[in-house]
Design an enzyme around this catalytic site. Structure first.
Site, short mmCIF file in Angstrom:
data_model
loop_
_atom_site.label_atom_id
_atom_site.label_comp_id
_atom_site.label_asym_id
_atom_site.label_seq_id
_atom_site.Cartn_x
_atom_site.Cartn_y
_atom_site.Cartn_z
N CYS A 83 0.83 -1.21 0.00
CA CYS A 83 0.00 0.00 0.00
C CYS A 83 0.86 1.26 0.00
CB CYS A 83 -0.91 -0.02 1.23
SG CYS A 83 -1.95 1.44 1.44
N SER B 171 0.48 3.76 1.79
CA SER B 171 0.74 4.19 3.17
C SER B 171 2.06 3.62 3.68
CB SER B 171 -0.41 3.79 4.09
OG SER B 171 -1.58 4.51 3.77
N HIS C 271 4.70 5.72 2.21
CA HIS C 271 4.85 6.97 2.97
C HIS C 271 5.75 6.73 4.19
CE1 HIS C 271 2.39 9.95 1.01
NE2 HIS C 271 1.34 9.15 0.95
N HIS D 185 0.05 -3.21 6.85
CA HIS D 185 -1.15 -2.92 7.64
C HIS D 185 -2.43 -3.40 6.96
CE1 HIS D 185 -0.93 0.21 4.65
NE2 HIS D 185 -2.22 0.45 4.84
N CYS E 84 -7.81 -2.51 3.90
CA CYS E 84 -7.42 -1.10 3.78
C CYS E 84 -8.00 -0.47 2.52
CB CYS E 84 -5.90 -0.94 3.79
SG CYS E 84 -5.36 0.78 3.58
#
Length: 387
Positions: free
Chosen positions: A56, A58, A61, A79, A187
């Protein structure tokens, strides 16, 4: 068709349990695969086999160091995923060994104000502990043969073959759902679809712009399709992502690299503006542009999480005069125990596209290749498959 994931018998598992994990040891560097030790589950926790984990943005990031408040070094990232309960700690009442589950990156304690007022996706329990630790402030993952702790993203750390997860961060699912598809609901799917139906509350016949047609954006697009929206406009800089957008339900697409003014293009398609704009990138400039795309009374929804140092500048005069709205959407304003099973029901009815979302599957050893492809925008969603 579902697949039975082999797991060790609960009675044969001895702790600390050795397995492999992908660890972020430096920002902006490849993840490192190393042996780790998983501690015994504590009260209310489950020891689980991670079957699949999404690659992902995220996580990217985190690798880039965009969110210092949420990251620390070292850290086991990951996650978004699904897997199988192997062993239950004391006090676990909702699961037993062999149960399949989606993993939640935010706990649902059930008692905080957010949980009690119908916003469990914003449960405050995630933010009252040291970064990357479990409810008692400790990590459950250590470098093999040592007691050097490794924090885990969202207190789950799914880029590991096994991990410890609180039962509050598990949603039970049917055995008929393939875990490498169910993982995406943890997610991207919940975040994208939920931003449309839960946060924006888009209704039949409304108009929607989705900026950023990656994993989350594609799910926002199919959320708008499922909600019965009229014009669904996908915006991106990459043509391959816009091609994906049309597959998932976009009625129109705009390539930001090929038009002089994206805002003007939106107004050409929808004179006066659209009802909703969803920023699925996480960028202050996109939110500001979205404010100029919506009609009076319309809503801009911030779905992607921007770097911590970005701020949005909106004309305050127009904000009051036009009754335009800005809204944040964390985890698709999810009620996970209700919404995620409903999404999987839509998948079984062939109304929610999960198979088409997976562009590529990797082994754990190929995880850095997955992030390289994500950076280049080459995939809708990549999945680490660990069985």
């Amino acid at each position: 068709m579902s697949q039975e994931i082999p797991i060790p018998a609960a009675e044969s598992v001895k702790f600390p349990f050795k397995c492999r994990a992908a660890i972020m040891e430096e920002f902006n560097k490849p993840l490192v695969i190393k042996d780790v030790d998983i501690d015994e589950p504590q009260f209310g926790e489950c020891f689980v086999k991670v079957a699949a984990a999404g690659v992902c943005h995220s996580d990217l990031h985190m690798i880039k160091g965009d969110w210092p408040a949420l990251s620390t070094l070292p850290m086991v990232l990951g996650h978004e995923g699904a897997g199988v309960v192997v062993k239950c700690g004391p006090g676990v009442t909702r699961f037993k060994p062999g149960d399949n589950a989606i993993f939640l990156f935010i706990p649902n304690c059930g008692t905080c104000e957010s949980c009690q007022t119908g916003r469990p996706g914003s449960c405050s329990g995630a933010f009252t502990r040291p970064t990357g630790t479990w409810a008692d402030g400790q990590s459950r993952i250590h470098y093999h043969g040592t007691r050097k702790a490794i924090p885990a993203m969202s207190a789950i750390g799914l880029f590991s073959e096994y991990t410890i997860i609180s039962q509050d961060q598990l949603v039970p699912i049917k055995k008929s759902i393939p875990l490498n598809r169910a993982s995406l609901v943890g997610c991207a799917v919940m975040t994208g679809v939920g931003a449309v139906v839960n946060t924006a509350k888009a209704t039949v016949g409304t108009t929607v712009v989705v900026v950023g047609c990656g994993g989350v954006g594609l799910n926002a697009i199919q959320g708008a399709r499922i909600a019965g929206c009229d014009k669904i406009i996908g915006v991106d800089l990459l043509q391959n992502k816009l091609d994906f957008a049309k597959q998932f339900g976009a009625t129109h697409v705009i390539n930001g690299n090929e038009v002089a003014d994206t805002i003007a293009e939106v107004h050409k398609l929808c004179p006066g503006g659209v009802d909703y704009v969803l920023d699925c990138i996480g960028n202050a400039k996109v939110i500001e542009q979205g404010f100029m795309m919506i009609k009076g009374g319309g809503t801009v929804v911030a779905v992607g999480i921007a770097p911590q140092d970005q701020a949005v500048s909106i004309n305050a005069f127009m904000l009051a005069l036009t009754e335009k709205k800005l809204a944040g959407s964390l985890y698709g304003s999810a009620r996970p125990q209700v919404d995620m099973p409903r999404l999987l029901n839509l998948y079984e009815q062939k109304r929610l596209m999960l198979d088409e979302l997976v562009s590529k599957e990797y082994t754990l050893d190929q995880i850095n290749e997955g992030f390289d492809l994500l950076r280049g925008g080459a995939v809708a969603r990549g999945v680490i498959k660990m069985y």
